[in-house]
Design a protein around this motif. Structure first.
Motif, PDB file in Angstrom:
ATOM      1  N   VAL A  35      -5.079   0.932  -2.731  1.00 28.88           N
ATOM      2  CA  VAL A  35      -6.293   1.002  -1.904  1.00 28.88           C
ATOM      3  C   VAL A  35      -6.812  -0.402  -1.597  1.00 28.88           C
ATOM      4  O   VAL A  35      -7.206  -0.700  -0.457  1.00 28.88           O
ATOM      5  CB  VAL A  35      -7.362   1.853  -2.603  1.00 28.88           C
ATOM      6  CG1 VAL A  35      -8.687   1.749  -1.875  1.00 28.88           C
ATOM      7  CG2 VAL A  35      -6.918   3.298  -2.675  1.00 28.88           C
ATOM      8  N   ASN A  36      -6.800  -1.272  -2.592  1.00 27.79           N
ATOM      9  CA  ASN A  36      -7.272  -2.648  -2.363  1.00 27.79           C
ATOM     10  C   ASN A  36      -6.406  -3.372  -1.335  1.00 27.79           C
ATOM     11  O   ASN A  36      -6.927  -4.140  -0.508  1.00 27.79           O
ATOM     12  CB  ASN A  36      -7.272  -3.422  -3.685  1.00 27.79           C
ATOM     13  CG  ASN A  36      -8.345  -2.947  -4.637  1.00 27.79           C
ATOM     14  OD1 ASN A  36      -9.391  -2.458  -4.210  1.00 27.79           O
ATOM     15  ND2 ASN A  36      -8.106  -3.065  -5.921  1.00 27.79           N
ATOM     16  N   LEU A  50      -9.477   5.568   2.501  1.00 27.77           N
ATOM     17  CA  LEU A  50     -10.203   6.038   1.315  1.00 27.77           C
ATOM     18  C   LEU A  50     -10.347   7.545   1.283  1.00 27.77           C
ATOM     19  O   LEU A  50     -10.106   8.181   0.247  1.00 27.77           O
ATOM     20  CB  LEU A  50     -11.583   5.377   1.257  1.00 27.77           C
ATOM     21  CG  LEU A  50     -11.619   3.868   1.005  1.00 27.77           C
ATOM     22  CD1 LEU A  50     -13.058   3.370   0.990  1.00 27.77           C
ATOM     23  CD2 LEU A  50     -10.938   3.515  -0.304  1.00 27.77           C
ATOM     24  N   SER A  52      -2.666   3.171  -7.912  1.00 28.94           N
ATOM     25  CA  SER A  52      -3.407   3.726  -6.779  1.00 28.94           C
ATOM     26  C   SER A  52      -4.558   2.809  -6.379  1.00 28.94           C
ATOM     27  O   SER A  52      -4.822   2.610  -5.184  1.00 28.94           O
ATOM     28  CB  SER A  52      -3.943   5.110  -7.126  1.00 28.94           C
ATOM     29  OG  SER A  52      -2.892   6.003  -7.423  1.00 28.94           O
ATOM     30  N   CYS A  53      -5.239   2.246  -7.350  1.00 25.06           N
ATOM     31  CA  CYS A  53      -6.330   1.314  -7.049  1.00 25.06           C
ATOM     32  C   CYS A  53      -5.809   0.051  -6.366  1.00 25.06           C
ATOM     33  O   CYS A  53      -6.435  -0.461  -5.420  1.00 25.06           O
ATOM     34  CB  CYS A  53      -7.077   0.959  -8.328  1.00 25.06           C
ATOM     35  SG  CYS A  53      -7.880   2.364  -9.134  1.00 25.06           S
ATOM     36  N   LEU A  89      -3.814   2.916 -12.053  1.00 23.36           N
ATOM     37  CA  LEU A  89      -3.992   1.514 -11.668  1.00 23.36           C
ATOM     38  C   LEU A  89      -3.254   1.201 -10.373  1.00 23.36           C
ATOM     39  O   LEU A  89      -3.754   0.470  -9.510  1.00 23.36           O
ATOM     40  CB  LEU A  89      -3.504   0.607 -12.798  1.00 23.36           C
ATOM     41  CG  LEU A  89      -3.538  -0.898 -12.531  1.00 23.36           C
ATOM     42  CD1 LEU A  89      -4.970  -1.375 -12.273  1.00 23.36           C
ATOM     43  CD2 LEU A  89      -2.920  -1.665 -13.690  1.00 23.36           C
ATOM     44  N   ASN A 104      -8.916  10.379 -13.709  1.00 20.34           N
ATOM     45  CA  ASN A 104      -9.199   9.137 -13.011  1.00 20.34           C
ATOM     46  C   ASN A 104      -7.943   8.638 -12.308  1.00 20.34           C
ATOM     47  O   ASN A 104      -6.825   8.888 -12.754  1.00 20.34           O
ATOM     48  CB  ASN A 104      -9.697   8.073 -13.994  1.00 20.34           C
ATOM     49  CG  ASN A 104     -11.034   8.431 -14.591  1.00 20.34           C
ATOM     50  OD1 ASN A 104     -11.906   8.966 -13.908  1.00 20.34           O
ATOM     51  ND2 ASN A 104     -11.210   8.148 -15.878  1.00 20.34           N
ATOM     52  N   PRO A 105      -8.093   7.916 -11.205  1.00 23.47           N
ATOM     53  CA  PRO A 105      -6.921   7.401 -10.492  1.00 23.47           C
ATOM     54  C   PRO A 105      -6.175   6.362 -11.321  1.00 23.47           C
ATOM     55  O   PRO A 105      -6.767   5.649 -12.129  1.00 23.47           O
ATOM     56  CB  PRO A 105      -7.512   6.797  -9.219  1.00 23.47           C
ATOM     57  CG  PRO A 105      -8.943   6.516  -9.556  1.00 23.47           C
ATOM     58  CD  PRO A 105      -9.354   7.581 -10.528  1.00 23.47           C
ATOM     59  N   HIS A 159       1.124   3.770  -3.319  1.00 19.42           N
ATOM     60  CA  HIS A 159       0.221   4.888  -3.061  1.00 19.42           C
ATOM     61  C   HIS A 159       0.645   6.126  -3.852  1.00 19.42           C
ATOM     62  O   HIS A 159       1.838   6.417  -4.004  1.00 19.42           O
ATOM     63  CB  HIS A 159       0.216   5.208  -1.568  1.00 19.42           C
ATOM     64  CG  HIS A 159      -0.684   6.348  -1.206  1.00 19.42           C
ATOM     65  ND1 HIS A 159      -2.062   6.241  -1.236  1.00 19.42           N
ATOM     66  CD2 HIS A 159      -0.416   7.623  -0.809  1.00 19.42           C
ATOM     67  CE1 HIS A 159      -2.589   7.385  -0.863  1.00 19.42           C
ATOM     68  NE2 HIS A 159      -1.626   8.247  -0.609  1.00 19.42           N
ATOM     69  N   HIS A 197       0.826  -1.204   0.000  1.00 15.66           N
ATOM     70  CA  HIS A 197       0.000   0.000   0.000  1.00 15.66           C
ATOM     71  C   HIS A 197       0.868   1.265   0.000  1.00 15.66           C
ATOM     72  O   HIS A 197       0.613   2.202  -0.767  1.00 15.66           O
ATOM     73  CB  HIS A 197      -0.917  -0.022   1.220  1.00 15.66           C
ATOM     74  CG  HIS A 197      -1.637   1.262   1.451  1.00 15.66           C
ATOM     75  ND1 HIS A 197      -2.624   1.729   0.611  1.00 15.66           N
ATOM     76  CD2 HIS A 197      -1.499   2.211   2.425  1.00 15.66           C
ATOM     77  CE1 HIS A 197      -3.077   2.885   1.060  1.00 15.66           C
ATOM     78  NE2 HIS A 197      -2.409   3.205   2.145  1.00 15.66           N
ATOM     79  N   THR A 200      -7.010   9.097  -4.380  1.00 15.91           N
ATOM     80  CA  THR A 200      -7.658   8.036  -5.140  1.00 15.91           C
ATOM     81  C   THR A 200      -9.152   8.295  -5.295  1.00 15.91           C
ATOM     82  O   THR A 200      -9.743   8.032  -6.342  1.00 15.91           O
ATOM     83  CB  THR A 200      -7.440   6.684  -4.443  1.00 15.91           C
ATOM     84  OG1 THR A 200      -6.032   6.500  -4.233  1.00 15.91           O
ATOM     85  CG2 THR A 200      -7.958   5.543  -5.278  1.00 15.91           C
TER      86      THR A 200
END
Length: 304
Positions: free
Chosen positions: A189-190, A221, A185-186, A183, A180-181, A165, A161, A171
């Motif tokens: 977050v996951n 988030l 960054s996603c 990949l 858009n954020p 980040h 993370h 994000t």
């Protein structure tokens, strides 16, 4: 006689031309170049000369988020040790939610109370209801996995993370945002969400699980969105908030473990002092060559 004079006169060699396509030029090899080939060469045209103080100020955002993640880990630790009960954790959740709404309301120029209520409050209300319904599933999700494996996976996910980040943007986008954020960054977050689920699965009650999940997801988030809004609103306010956050985090870590305090302080010094110094020194060895042989670049943005 005229024919002999024409054959004896020296032939004029055609001048070499710099062409990208067209094959070989008569009288020259395919890889031939002359003195005019390097006339358009430019060295270090796009190299950015950075200032040490500017780089150190920019690195404050990284230290700020490191302290935020450290505070989350502290809350996890105190909750697992039953130092913080579920009622106190719910009070922390409510205070974070209210303070986040107030910061967004006062720092975003194009946001009003109606937009804040319709875009954020309703979505977060459904989000909280979904968390409460799913809390029993989170509680029993990793019952068959040993605690040592859970701690190892949680640490690994937090490292992923932090590594992926996006420290320059958020994000979760504000209303009206066009970008858009990324990949990475996603994925970051996951990883934080899965780490939160692992920690929540080791808590004794449903309310504990709901409170710790709500706390973690609020921070991971919506925390970057709040800090990004503060930074865009006032950089001086951003510095004051970041320094205060570092002091508070170091104080809590010192009360927990002295060794962890030394490690966190060393990490912050490394990020804010050593890394900017390395970046400035590395710039001296940067060498970039540009010329007419470079690929063409668009000087305008293409939008649908």
């Amino acid at each position: 006689m005229d024919h002999h004079l024409a054959s004896d006169s020296p032939q004029v060699r055609p001048r070499w031309r710099k062409v990208a396509y067209g094959g070989m030029q008569p009288g020259f090899d395919d890889n031939h170049t002359d003195e005019s080939f390097l006339e358009g060469m430019v060295m270090n045209a796009n190299v950015v000369r950075r200032d040490m103080l500017k780089v150190m100020l920019d690195s404050v955002s990284i230290s700020e988020y490191l302290c935020i993640v450290a505070l989350v880990v502290l809350v996890w630790t105190y909750t697992l040790e039953s130092t913080i009960d579920e009622n106190r954790l719910l009070c922390i959740d409510v205070s974070l939610l209210v303070s986040g709404f107030l910061i967004l309301l006062f720092t975003r120029e194009k946001i009003s109370l109606s937009i804040l209520v319709h875009h954020y409050f309703l979505n977060i209300s459904f989000f909280i209801m979904g968390l409460y319904v799913l809390a029993p599933i989170y509680q029993t999700l990793t019952r068959s996995i040993s605690s040592d494996s859970i701690w190892a996976l949680t640490v690994s996910l937090l490292v992923i993370h932090l590594f992926l980040h996006d420290y320059s943007e958020s994000t979760v986008n504000a209303p009206g945002a066009l970008k858009n954020p990324a990949l990475t960054s996603c994925i970051s977050v996951n990883a934080s969400v899965v780490a939160s689920v692992f920690i929540a699965s080791r808590l004794p009650s449903r309310l504990h699980v709901f409170a710790i999940m709500l706390f973690s997801l609020q921070v991971f988030l919506f925390g970057p969105l709040v800090t990004c809004c503060i930074k865009k609103y006032s950089f001086r306010l951003h510095l004051c908030f970041s320094i205060s956050l570092m002091v508070v985090t170091l104080s809590f870590v010192y009360m927990l473990r002295c060794l962890l305090f030394v490690l966190l302080l060393s990490l912050l010094v490394f990020v804010n002092v050593v890394c900017p110094y390395w970046l400035i020194r590395i710039q001296e060895y940067k060498f970039e060559i540009n010329g007419p042989w470079d690929e063409a670049k668009l000087c305008f943005a293409i939008r649908d």
